[in-house]
Design an enzyme around this catalytic site. Structure first.
Site, PDB file in Angstrom:
ATOM      1  N   CYS B 120       0.880  -1.163   0.000  1.00 50.06           N
ATOM      2  CA  CYS B 120       0.000   0.000   0.000  1.00 50.06           C
ATOM      3  C   CYS B 120       0.911   1.205   0.000  1.00 50.06           C
ATOM      4  O   CYS B 120       1.534   1.531   1.005  1.00 50.06           O
ATOM      5  CB  CYS B 120      -0.920   0.031   1.219  1.00 50.06           C
ATOM      6  SG  CYS B 120      -1.891   1.552   1.270  1.00 50.06           S
ATOM      7  N   CYS B 123      -0.774   4.395   2.304  1.00 52.76           N
ATOM      8  CA  CYS B 123      -0.540   4.381   3.759  1.00 52.76           C
ATOM      9  C   CYS B 123      -0.238   2.958   4.185  1.00 52.76           C
ATOM     10  O   CYS B 123       0.890   2.515   4.140  1.00 52.76           O
ATOM     11  CB  CYS B 123      -1.704   4.986   4.531  1.00 52.76           C
ATOM     12  SG  CYS B 123      -3.331   4.424   4.058  1.00 52.76           S
ATOM     13  N   CYS B 125      -3.049   0.238   3.859  1.00 52.45           N
ATOM     14  CA  CYS B 125      -4.264  -0.544   3.679  1.00 52.45           C
ATOM     15  C   CYS B 125      -3.859  -2.015   3.602  1.00 52.45           C
ATOM     16  O   CYS B 125      -2.862  -2.363   2.969  1.00 52.45           O
ATOM     17  CB  CYS B 125      -4.981  -0.134   2.405  1.00 52.45           C
ATOM     18  SG  CYS B 125      -5.581   1.568   2.495  1.00 52.45           S
TER      19      CYS B 125
END
Lengths: 99, 216
Positions: B120, B123, B125
């Site tokens: 990700c 961030c 995820c």
């Protein structure tokens, strides 16, 4: 998985608030991403939950749930309460001598 | 002053700060979280009991074993594998694993030609419902940026060297869509049942930084 209990609490509060519809998960991801990408963040991701807490604070301020001054003054109040509480007793906000 | 404290005063080698070790002190982060909790509780937005339940669930009940069962079932049951391929969200939910964030799942299957890797870049995820909470390295900037630019180099650092002609596909997760890598079934496992197969599937194999097989 959680480095410290406060990280678990912050995580759980976020999941809970999302379930209650306070924000969408995309809004959350955007807030978290904003914090994670701020300059000066740790290369090894060790401050990840610091980012998490900052993102949650920011989102709550943005949603008008609380203003930053209130959050900061409560934070300091909790710190005074902790220091004023004898070891072995539960730390309560009411223990802050200035409250 | 406790008797314990008194004894320490005679120990001259002791670090000076020791006197405060037993004091209650909240770090800024600890106090900040307590502050948020106070505000939210006061406004009736959170129920502290519900918070405890969520923490406990994530610490004890949800973890990579959920994902390993999904993989083992896909290996054992071609119909389930097909369902997973076409509608991973529903297939995974049929085993009782549903995301709390309403996210969609997509299963990406490793083949002899292609290896899949999940990251990700935004961030962190992550498919919590099937893998639990992400490992620290998954959230670190180094992995998030380099997995896309140099996946082969990143995999080598994880001790996974793939043949030159094997393609690597990198999947970038979002808040709405999370990926689960279905590793290739190891050879010689034809006689194993689903539980034994699940033992061969590590968390990293489902992120794509490892392959399935007996634990080293």
């Amino acid at each position: 998985m959680f480095p410290e209990p406060w990280a678990a609490e912050a995580f759980a509060m976020t999941v809970h608030l999302h379930e209650r519809g306070l924000f969408s998960w995309s809004e959350w991801a955007e807030a978290l991403s904003g914090e994670v990408h701020k300059p000066g963040r740790a290369e090894d991701g060790s401050d990840y939950f610091d980012c998490w807490v900052a993102a949650l604070s920011g989102l709550l301020v943005g949603k008008g749930v609380a203003d930053s001054e209130t959050i900061l003054s409560l934070q300091q109040s909790w710190q005074r309460a902790a220091e004023a509480t004898p070891h072995g007793r539960p730390i309560e906000l009411a223990n802050d001598p200035l409250r | 002053m406790s008797a314990d404290h008194h004894e320490h005063e005679h120990d001259h080698d002791h670090h000076h700060g020791h006197d405060h070790q037993h004091d209650n002190r909240y770090s800024d982060m600890q106090a900040r979280v307590k502050a948020l909790e106070s505000v939210l509780t006061e406004k009736g937005l959170i129920d502290p009991k519900a918070i405890d339940v969520i923490v406990e669930t994530y610490e004890t009940k949800i973890g990579p074993r959920n994902g390993a069962r999904v993989v083992a079932k896909a290996w054992s049951d071609p119909d389930f594998a097909e369902w997973l391929r076409t509608d991973a969200t529903a297939a995974i939910a049929s085993l009782g694993y549903t995301g709390r964030q309403g996210e969609h799942m997509r299963a990406v299957f490793n083949t002899p030609d292609t290896h899949n890797l999940v990251v990700c870049t935004l961030c962190s995820c992550y498919p919590w419902a099937v893998l639990g909470l992400p490992p620290v390295w998954y959230k670190a900037p180094a992995y998030r940026s380099r997995a896309v630019i140099d996946p082969r180099g990143v995999l080598a650092e994880f001790g996974l060297t793939l043949p030159e002609d094997k393609k690597i596909r990198v999947w970038d997760s979002t808040a709405e869509l999370r990926y689960l890598v279905i590793p290739e079934r190891p050879e010689g496992t034809e006689d194993l049942g689903e539980e034994a197969l699940a033992d061969l599937v590590s968390r990293d194999a489902m992120i794509g930084t490892a392959i399935a097989g007996p634990r080293p």
